[in-house]
Write an enzyme that holds these catalytic residues in place. Structure first.
Site, short mmCIF file in Angstrom:
data_model
loop_
_atom_site.label_atom_id
_atom_site.label_comp_id
_atom_site.label_asym_id
_atom_site.label_seq_id
_atom_site.Cartn_x
_atom_site.Cartn_y
_atom_site.Cartn_z
N LYS A 84 12.46 52.11 16.63
CA LYS A 84 13.76 51.94 17.03
C LYS A 84 14.10 50.60 17.94
CE LYS A 84 14.30 54.19 21.17
NZ LYS A 84 15.21 55.17 22.18
N SER A 124 22.90 55.05 12.50
CA SER A 124 23.38 54.11 13.70
C SER A 124 24.49 53.40 13.17
CB SER A 124 22.01 53.22 13.98
OG SER A 124 22.57 52.28 14.90
N THR A 126 24.69 50.53 13.84
CA THR A 126 24.19 49.24 13.43
C THR A 126 24.71 48.80 11.96
OG1 THR A 126 22.51 47.75 13.97
CG2 THR A 126 21.93 49.78 13.04
N TYR A 150 15.35 46.62 11.69
CA TYR A 150 15.92 48.07 11.99
C TYR A 150 16.98 48.57 11.49
CZ TYR A 150 17.67 51.69 14.89
OH TYR A 150 18.13 53.04 15.37
N LYS A 154 17.97 51.67 8.56
CA LYS A 154 18.90 52.79 8.63
C LYS A 154 19.76 52.62 7.36
CE LYS A 154 17.74 54.52 12.37
NZ LYS A 154 16.78 55.75 12.24
N ASN A 200 17.46 48.56 26.00
CA ASN A 200 18.68 49.11 26.16
C ASN A 200 19.41 48.94 27.50
OD1 ASN A 200 17.51 51.05 23.81
ND2 ASN A 200 19.19 50.06 23.17
N ARG A 291 22.58 37.45 23.59
CA ARG A 291 21.31 38.20 22.80
C ARG A 291 21.64 37.89 21.54
NH1 ARG A 291 19.40 44.21 24.07
NH2 ARG A 291 21.10 44.52 22.81
P1 NAD Z 1 12.53 57.84 20.29
O1 NAD Z 1 11.78 56.96 20.20
O2 NAD Z 1 12.66 58.38 21.72
O3 NAD Z 1 12.24 59.18 19.60
C1 NAD Z 1 11.82 59.03 18.20
C2 NAD Z 1 10.40 59.71 18.09
O4 NAD Z 1 9.84 59.76 16.74
C3 NAD Z 1 9.54 59.56 19.14
O5 NAD Z 1 9.06 60.59 19.71
C4 NAD Z 1 8.45 58.94 18.38
O6 NAD Z 1 6.96 59.18 18.71
C5 NAD Z 1 8.55 59.57 16.90
N1 NAD Z 1 7.67 58.94 15.86
C6 NAD Z 1 7.76 57.55 15.66
N2 NAD Z 1 7.43 57.33 14.47
C7 NAD Z 1 6.79 58.57 14.04
C8 NAD Z 1 6.05 58.82 12.79
N3 NAD Z 1 5.58 57.80 12.05
N4 NAD Z 1 5.64 60.17 12.76
C9 NAD Z 1 6.06 61.00 13.59
N5 NAD Z 1 6.89 60.83 14.63
C10 NAD Z 1 7.06 59.55 14.94
O7 NAD Z 1 13.96 57.51 20.02
P2 NAD Z 1 15.23 58.18 20.16
O8 NAD Z 1 16.32 57.21 20.84
O9 NAD Z 1 15.32 59.57 20.42
O10 NAD Z 1 16.02 57.81 18.49
C11 NAD Z 1 15.83 58.91 17.69
C12 NAD Z 1 16.37 58.52 16.42
O11 NAD Z 1 17.74 58.13 16.41
C13 NAD Z 1 15.46 57.18 15.57
O12 NAD Z 1 15.58 57.62 14.30
C14 NAD Z 1 16.64 56.21 16.15
O13 NAD Z 1 16.51 55.04 15.30
C15 NAD Z 1 17.94 56.77 16.10
N6 NAD Z 1 18.95 56.14 16.72
C16 NAD Z 1 18.84 55.96 18.13
C17 NAD Z 1 19.74 55.24 18.84
C18 NAD Z 1 19.40 54.93 20.38
O14 NAD Z 1 20.23 54.06 20.82
N7 NAD Z 1 18.51 55.90 21.17
C19 NAD Z 1 21.07 54.90 18.23
C20 NAD Z 1 21.16 55.17 16.92
C21 NAD Z 1 20.08 55.62 16.13
N1 UDP Z 2 22.85 44.33 27.39
C1 UDP Z 2 22.78 43.31 28.51
N2 UDP Z 2 21.70 43.33 29.18
C2 UDP Z 2 20.54 44.17 28.85
C3 UDP Z 2 20.61 45.09 27.67
C4 UDP Z 2 21.83 45.14 26.99
O1 UDP Z 2 23.64 42.88 28.88
O2 UDP Z 2 19.62 43.94 29.24
C5 UDP Z 2 24.05 44.42 26.72
C6 UDP Z 2 24.04 43.86 25.08
O3 UDP Z 2 24.24 42.67 25.14
C7 UDP Z 2 25.18 45.00 24.72
C8 UDP Z 2 25.31 46.24 25.54
O4 UDP Z 2 24.53 45.81 26.72
O5 UDP Z 2 26.38 44.10 24.82
C9 UDP Z 2 24.47 47.35 24.82
O6 UDP Z 2 23.18 46.89 24.45
P1 UDP Z 2 22.24 47.95 24.12
O7 UDP Z 2 20.92 47.27 23.91
O8 UDP Z 2 21.85 49.08 24.92
O9 UDP Z 2 22.75 48.62 22.51
P2 UDP Z 2 22.92 47.92 21.24
O10 UDP Z 2 24.70 48.10 21.15
O11 UDP Z 2 22.86 46.49 21.18
O12 UDP Z 2 22.34 48.60 20.22
#
Ligand code: NAD
Ligand code: UDP
Length: 337
Positions: A84, A124, A126, A150, A154, A200, A291
């Site tokens: 991620k 996401s 995104t 990334y 998604k 983040n 960024r």
């Molecule tokens: P995280 O990295 O904490 O959790 C992902 C987990 O998947 C980890 O435990 C990792 O070890 C495991 N993993 C990775 N590759 C693997 C594989 N090939 N086989 C088995 N396990 C595997 O991330 P998170 O923040 O908990 O995110 C969970 C999901 O949500 C992800 O798909 C991420 O892209 C999505 N997501 C996260 C955010 C965010 O900001 N955290 C935002 C939008 C979407």
């Molecule tokens: N951001 C920042 N400094 C950091 C990390 C993030 O100013 O060290 C800002 C980034 O530009 C965005 C917001 O914080 O405006 C959220 O960023 P994050 O990476 O947490 O999530 P994103 O929305 O980019 O997935």
């Protein structure tokens, strides 16, 4: 339900495991621990008093994953597993596409072979790219102007799941488009444990607050937003976890998409102030260049999830800062301490 959580040891997966167990469901975690720790699962067991079977396997490896799940019963799946880190995905595109796409392909085949027809997928916000309008509803165009592998992974996963459902009409899939997950369980026992320098905002601020890093760099202050800094919709991870349970409990054949967000935008400087108040200390920051690939503003229109899932966020940004601080201050080295 007996729910397989791929990536269930991770940040969002561990909180979702906890909420599912508290709702009386059973969970099984499959994780390769590439970005997480067994300790997270152990602490969910400790908090709930329930046992969680853990399967250590790489889901993107068909043979390994199929063998590892051969004797494991489950009737639905929440698919969190994947990589991620946005910046890393630009530097390592083939690795990101391989892991994030192959894991979904393997999972879909395995589910069909086993007749498991309920899937919730971690998508996401995104996928909306640079928003045409804010707040964004699910009808907002997707896949336009995405800036990194990334995000594309998604978007592609959403399409793969839609195509799989056309070929297998019994499949019920819910694509959850998360906005910005933050916060931790209020116990401070589980939370976000990024490896290396956090990408983040909130985990970075938390590490500044605890003294691990000197200051936050605010990425850009000339956006077209009220204070010039980026605006995001921060959603408490416990609200997000509850959204998964609501989605799972209502899943029906077909593919449905929901935004999971609060509907409220906060700027970087607002988050800095809220965290400072929660932690009772100043968060030093400097203004840095924007960024690459960041957008000015994303905010969810969560109405569809509010109505159809009978779900809404109940926790504030202040709650998320308080809980994130409780986690960070009690676990300054994350799970490895
Ligand atoms: P995280 O990295 O904490 O959790 C992902 C987990 O998947 C980890 O435990 C990792 O070890 C495991 N993993 C990775 N590759 C693997 C594989 N090939 N086989 C088995 N396990 C595997 O991330 P998170 O923040 O908990 O995110 C969970 C999901 O949500 C992800 O798909 C991420 O892209 C999505 N997501 C996260 C955010 C965010 O900001 N955290 C935002 C939008 C979407
Ligand atoms: N951001 C920042 N400094 C950091 C990390 C993030 O100013 O060290 C800002 C980034 O530009 C965005 C917001 O914080 O405006 C959220 O960023 P994050 O990476 O947490 O999530 P994103 O929305 O980019 O997935």
């Amino acid at each position: 339900m007996r729910v397989l959580l791929t990536g269930g040891a991770g940040y969002i997966g561990s909180h979702t495991a906890l909420v599912l167990l508290e709702r009386g469901h059973e969970v099984v975690v499959l994780d390769d621990f590439s970005n997480s720790s067994r300790e997270a699962v152990r602490r969910v067991e400790e908090l709930t008093g329930k046992t969680i079977p853990v399967i250590e396997a790489d889901l993107a490896d068909r043979e390994v994953a199929t063998a590892a799940l051969a004797d494991v019963a489950f009737d639905s799946v929440v698919h969190f597993a994947g990589l991620k880190a946005v910046g890393e995905s630009v530097a390592q595109p083939t690795r990101y596409y391989r892991v994030n796409i192959d894991s979904t392909l393997v999972l879909l085949d395995l589910m069909r072979e086993r007749g498991v027809d309920k899937l919730v997928f971690s998508s996401s916000a995104t996928v909306y790219g640079d928003p045409e309008y804010v707040p964004q509803d699910e009808a907002h165009p997707v896949g336009v102007g995405l800036t990194n592998p990334y995000g594309w992974s998604k978007f592609m996963n959403e399409q793969i799941i839609r195509d799989a459902q056309v070929a297998w009409p019994e499949l019920g899939a819910v694509l959850l488009r998360y906005f910005n997950p933050v916060g931790a369980h209020p116990s401070g026992r589980i939370g976000e444990d990024p490896s290396g320098i956090p990408n983040n905002l909130m985990p970075f601020i938390a590490q500044v607050a605890v003294g691990k890093r000197e200051h936050l760099s605010v990425f850009g202050d000339t956006y077209n937003t009220p204070d010039g800094t980026g605006v995001r919709d921060y959603i408490h991870v416990m609200d997000l976890a509850e959204g998964h349970v609501a989605a799972l409990e209502r899943i029906a054949a077909g593919v449905t998409t929901y935004n999971l967000g609060s509907g409220t935008g906060s700027s970087v400087l607002e988050v800095v102030r809220a965290f400072g108040e929660a932690a009772g200390r100043e968060i030093p920051y400097v203004i840095a260049p924007a960024r690459g690939g960041d957008v000015a503003e994303t905010v969810a229109n969560p109405t569809k999830a509010n109505v159809e899932l009978e779900w809404q966020t109940t926790r504030t940004l202040a709650d998320a800062c308080r809980d994130s601080w409780a986690w960070q201050s009690a676990n300054p080295q994350g799970y490895t301490a």
